[in-house]
Structures are given as C-alpha cells and as structure tokens.
Design an enzyme around this catalytic site. Sequence first.
Site, PDB file in Angstrom:
ATOM      1  N   ARG A  74       6.122 -13.237   1.483  1.00 27.80           N
ATOM      2  CA  ARG A  74       5.760 -13.372   2.892  1.00 27.80           C
ATOM      3  C   ARG A  74       4.832 -14.559   3.052  1.00 27.80           C
ATOM      4  NH1 ARG A  74       5.177  -7.571   3.608  1.00 27.80           N
ATOM      5  NH2 ARG A  74       6.096  -6.750   1.719  1.00 27.80           N
ATOM      6  N   ASP A  86      10.118  -5.269   7.940  1.00 29.87           N
ATOM      7  CA  ASP A  86       9.168  -4.284   8.456  1.00 29.87           C
ATOM      8  C   ASP A  86       9.515  -3.785   9.847  1.00 29.87           C
ATOM      9  OD1 ASP A  86       7.692  -3.629   6.360  1.00 29.87           O
ATOM     10  OD2 ASP A  86       5.777  -4.286   7.148  1.00 29.87           O
ATOM     11  N   GLY A 144       0.808  -1.215   0.000  1.00 30.52           N
ATOM     12  CA  GLY A 144       0.000   0.000   0.000  1.00 30.52           C
ATOM     13  C   GLY A 144       0.839   1.262   0.000  1.00 30.52           C
ATOM     14  N   ARG A 145       2.107   1.110   0.312  1.00 32.06           N
ATOM     15  CA  ARG A 145       2.987   2.293   0.304  1.00 32.06           C
ATOM     16  C   ARG A 145       4.387   1.908  -0.124  1.00 32.06           C
ATOM     17  NH1 ARG A 145       4.539   2.723   6.678  1.00 32.06           N
ATOM     18  NH2 ARG A 145       3.998   0.585   7.070  1.00 32.06           N
ATOM     19  N   ARG A 172      14.511  -0.003   0.181  1.00 28.50           N
ATOM     20  CA  ARG A 172      14.707  -1.231   0.946  1.00 28.50           C
ATOM     21  C   ARG A 172      15.182  -2.341   0.025  1.00 28.50           C
ATOM     22  NH1 ARG A 172       9.899  -3.302   4.746  1.00 28.50           N
ATOM     23  NH2 ARG A 172       8.782  -3.779   2.834  1.00 28.50           N
ATOM     24  N   ASP A 206       1.840 -11.092   7.316  1.00 25.57           N
ATOM     25  CA  ASP A 206       2.338 -10.333   6.158  1.00 25.57           C
ATOM     26  C   ASP A 206       3.701  -9.720   6.443  1.00 25.57           C
ATOM     27  OD1 ASP A 206       0.510  -8.852   7.960  1.00 25.57           O
ATOM     28  OD2 ASP A 206       1.148  -7.109   6.825  1.00 25.57           O
ATOM     29  N   ASN A 207       4.148  -9.797   7.691  1.00 29.72           N
ATOM     30  CA  ASN A 207       5.493  -9.314   8.024  1.00 29.72           C
ATOM     31  C   ASN A 207       6.424 -10.464   8.372  1.00 29.72           C
ATOM     32  OD1 ASN A 207       4.624  -6.686   7.653  1.00 29.72           O
ATOM     33  ND2 ASN A 207       4.124  -6.386   9.802  1.00 29.72           N
ATOM     34  N   ASP A 228      -2.260   6.837   2.681  1.00 24.68           N
ATOM     35  CA  ASP A 228      -1.800   7.822   1.690  1.00 24.68           C
ATOM     36  C   ASP A 228      -0.609   7.333   0.875  1.00 24.68           C
ATOM     37  OD1 ASP A 228       0.154   7.826   3.594  1.00 24.68           O
ATOM     38  OD2 ASP A 228       0.025   9.959   4.074  1.00 24.68           O
ATOM     39  N   GLY A 229      -0.109   6.136   1.204  1.00 24.86           N
ATOM     40  CA  GLY A 229       1.017   5.596   0.443  1.00 24.86           C
ATOM     41  C   GLY A 229       2.363   6.225   0.780  1.00 24.86           C
TER      42      GLY A 229
HETATM   43  P1  AMP Z   1       2.627  -2.761   7.996  1.00 28.52           P
HETATM   44  O1  AMP Z   1       1.963  -2.613   9.312  1.00 28.52           O
HETATM   45  O2  AMP Z   1       3.657  -1.721   7.728  1.00 28.52           O
HETATM   46  O3  AMP Z   1       3.156  -4.117   7.779  1.00 28.52           O
HETATM   47  O4  AMP Z   1       1.492  -2.514   6.910  1.00 28.52           O
HETATM   48  C1  AMP Z   1       0.334  -3.290   6.837  1.00 28.52           C
HETATM   49  C2  AMP Z   1      -0.438  -2.958   5.586  1.00 28.52           C
HETATM   50  O5  AMP Z   1      -0.868  -1.606   5.595  1.00 28.52           O
HETATM   51  C3  AMP Z   1       0.324  -3.146   4.306  1.00 28.52           C
HETATM   52  O6  AMP Z   1      -0.577  -3.615   3.329  1.00 28.52           O
HETATM   53  C4  AMP Z   1       0.794  -1.746   3.993  1.00 28.52           C
HETATM   54  O7  AMP Z   1       1.052  -1.570   2.635  1.00 28.52           O
HETATM   55  C5  AMP Z   1      -0.398  -0.920   4.446  1.00 28.52           C
HETATM   56  N1  AMP Z   1      -0.003   0.448   4.809  1.00 28.52           N
HETATM   57  C6  AMP Z   1       0.671   0.836   5.898  1.00 28.52           C
HETATM   58  N2  AMP Z   1       0.850   2.168   5.898  1.00 28.52           N
HETATM   59  C7  AMP Z   1       0.262   2.657   4.791  1.00 28.52           C
HETATM   60  C8  AMP Z   1       0.116   3.955   4.215  1.00 28.52           C
HETATM   61  N3  AMP Z   1       0.593   5.045   4.811  1.00 28.52           N
HETATM   62  N4  AMP Z   1      -0.550   4.047   3.045  1.00 28.52           N
HETATM   63  C9  AMP Z   1      -1.046   2.964   2.448  1.00 28.52           C
HETATM   64  N5  AMP Z   1      -0.942   1.723   2.917  1.00 28.52           N
HETATM   65  C10 AMP Z   1      -0.288   1.553   4.081  1.00 28.52           C
HETATM   66 MG    MG Z   2       4.177  -5.021   6.372  1.00 33.05          MG
END
Ligand code: AMP
Ligand code: MG
Length: 472
Positions: free
Chosen positions: A179, A254, A88-89, A172, A244-245, A121-122
């Site tokens: 995953r 992550d 997502g980002r 990265r 997913d991590n 917001d990505g």
């Molecule tokens: P994470 O907790 O970093 O492993 O993220 C979990 C999920 O949320 C993943 O699918 C990420 O891509 C999404 N995600 C986290 N932060 C953002 C962000 N700021 N914008 C869009 N997607 C996000």
């Molecule tokens: Mg993640």
Amino acid sequence: MVLHIPFDNTYARLGSGFYTNQSPALVASPQLIAFNQTLAELLQVAGGDVLEMAQVFAGNQIPEGAAPLAQAYAGHQFGNFNPQLGDGRAILLGEVLGTDSRRYDIQLKGAGPTQYSRQGDGRAWLGPVLREYVVSEAMHALGIPTTRALAAVSTGETVWREGGLPGAVLTRVASSHLRVGSFQYFAARGETEALKKLTAYAIKRHYPQAQGPLGLLRAVRDAQARLIAAWMSVGFIHGVMNTDNCSISGETIDYGPCAFMDHYRAEQVFSSIDRMGRYAYANQPGIVVWNLAQLATALIQQLDNPQEAVEEATAIIHAMPSLIEVEWLRLFRRKIGLETLASGDLELISDLLQLMADENADFTNTFRALAEGNATDQFQDPKAFEPWQARWMRRRASEQNAEALMRASNPVYIPRNHRIEEMIAAAVAGDFTLFERLSAVYQDPFAEQAGAEDLRRPPEVDEVVRATFCGT
Ligand code: AMP
Ligand code: MG
C-alpha cells in the site's frame, strides 16, 4: 487428497523489518460458507474436502509451504498520520503463481490478533466478511481491478461489537498487499535501505518496466487514476480511502463501509465514521491525488538528493487530475454510447448527472435505461429529461455502435446496499440463500437474468440504508 496450495513466497524473504511472523489463532468450530472454485483454479489451489478447507481457511491448519506473517505499514487515516498500523486482523499465508503467470497473495482476514492489533481483537464478524466476499467478486465481474475472495468460513466463535456476533474469516486474494502506507512506514522511520528494498520489490512485482522510485510513482499514479475513474463510472463509494487502503497494484482494497449509490448524489457518503464527508463520492478523484502525493513524499526520501526530485515528483502528481478526467470522460462517454470524441461531451455528461441529481434518478438504472430506450421513466418529471434526450440523440446520430456499447458499459445489477444488508441479516439468522443468490447474479452483471428483476429495483423508502459501518 489433501488441500494443496502451491506457495512460492517472496515477501517473507524481504526480512524481519517488513513483518512479524504470526500464526492465526485457533478457532472453535470452523465451517465452510463459500469457496470460489473458479478463483481456486486460477490459483492452482486444489484438493481437500470441505472439512479440511474449513480448517485451513479458518487458520486452524497451516497448509504446507505457508509462511504466515503480519505485514508492517503506516498510513494517513482521515488525513492524520499514524506511523504504525500494520495487519491487525489479517495474516498473509503466502503467495502463489496463477495459471495466468501472475503472483497472488493469499491472506486470512479476521484470523486473530497480531503485533499490530492495538486495541482490536484481530477478528471479523460474519457481516463484513460476506459483504467483502460478494462486493469484491461483483467488482471483479464489473471488470474493475480488485482484491478477490477465495473462501469464507464461520468460526463458531462469538465476536463482540455492539453485541455478540458470529465470527468469520475471509480468505482474500490480492496482486499484493503493498500500500501507499507500506512506503510511508519506512520513510517515517528514516529506514532508507528498507525503503529502497521495498521499492525494488514493488517494481519487480508490479511494474517491471518502471525506472526507479519516480518510475514507480508514475506507474502507481496511472493505475490509481484508472481505478478511481472506474469506481466513479459504476457509482462506487469506497468509504475509507486512507493511504493504508490505497494499493500499489491499483486494485480496490478493503471493503469496509463501502457502498454503491442508488439515486445519484455527488456528495453521497455512507460510512458512519466519515462525518466530514472526506470520502464522499465526488471527492474520490481529489483524495486519490492527495494519497499519491503522500506516496511521492515517502518515495523521494530514498534518493541521494530528495530536493532535486521534488520538482519531478510534483509534476508527476500535478498531472494526475487530468489523467483521471480523461479516463472518466472515456468511461462516461461509453455509458452514453459514444465511442468518438467531440467537444461538448463533458458538458453533455455533466448535465445528465445534474438532471439525475435534481430528479432523484437511480444512477445504475438510468444509464442502463439509456441502452434499453426507456430512460424517461427514471425521472420524477419525464419532461425534464426530454431536452437532454434531444441533445443526446443528435450527438449519437453519428455513432455506429451506441446500443451495444451502452449494454456493455452499464450494468444491470450492482450490489445494492439494501440487498447486502438483507443478506447479512439472513446469514446471521443462519440462512445463506440470499448470499448464494447475490453471488451468482452479480457474476454476470451486464446481462439481464430471468427471475432477477427484483435485484434491479432501488430500495423503497423503508429499505434505504443510510450508513454502513466500518468492517471491523
Ligand atoms: P481498516 O480500516 O480496515 O483499513 O483498518 C485500519 C487498521 O486497523 C489496520 O491496521 C487494521 O489491521 C486495524 N484493525 C481494524 N480492525 C481491527 C480489529 N478488529 N482488530 C485489530 N486490528 C484491527
Ligand atoms: Mg485497511
């Protein structure tokens, strides 16, 4: 000379169901904060001046050979299944072959919205980008498998969180971004052909000796068992061990609300979103087994007769706790200078940890002090340490190499939370000297470095960081 990245992309060839093509968003005025020259050499990334690197690693300029895409995946977050997460980002630029003949993903994290952004917001802000840069490189220097950081840039844009914050992008590098959740994604959709394709891809890329889905399961189990034991041995708390991590390669991935412990506390949690303590320090070995059980569930769905495989998959998973324990014991033996095995070692180590908990002793400094011969000072009541010390001395007597082993196993420097927070606050104010200093010191964590004594110090009461926030 233009920046050259020798892309050789394989994931992009898996086909459209595995990702969506996605270019990074353009940003206002990228500036290069850091570039990891040593890693660049490994990846054969060369040329390019600072201005061009800033453009490329912010996502403004797509280097030749890149095939930018966002990967699809699912995952259990705090135990709840989400059938569609995905990048997502983050945007995968592509893969390169290192001088070590290994394959690496190059990914921009914080590069703008994708089809998987949901309400996000990505973007990323400077704090989490610098934290991941410093902590992942420190982890690598500690000898623990991890994704790495090739570059950090500021974007010149404001990212909105609790307030406005400076935007940034992290480049990265990972052995891959596959995953547990990548497999869950296709299993949940009942897409058996895609699941088979991904399994074959993962085997070829990471475990070429592995035979079939259960062979892959066994290989990932072994890699993750080693990884979690290694985290425990340095007091690392990942903070968001969602499926997913949890990487297929067995690398730490992550760095969100992660942290290293100061004083030892088995139930330590830092993540502000982990209210139940699911991912507390001492829960990590149990949680990774749970994660691997989810991988098993996903993988067996591609077999003609999944029911027949359940028994074998269950046996593979049930063997995991003792694999972790064996590796844990090996690493902690080394931390107290023992190379040989003796009955009673587990108890000896557990008793030391209990003593550290009771006496508010610093995890890193206590183990290092064992090597330096002044561990007594680490305990509130030095007398409390003496009986244990006497037992340990007797056990150590037959060891040839105890001191050298302890010096090589017990780091002097770990990225302490209060330093990371101090570094982020300074960087937000435009001062990157602490970022540079920490990056340099943590590159050689087992050697005492002149002028870095302050970085050994645990936080004072008013410096203690009680919570770290998810790196969004
Ligand atoms: P994470 O907790 O970093 O492993 O993220 C979990 C999920 O949320 C993943 O699918 C990420 O891509 C999404 N995600 C986290 N932060 C953002 C962000 N700021 N914008 C869009 N997607 C996000
Ligand atoms: Mg993640």
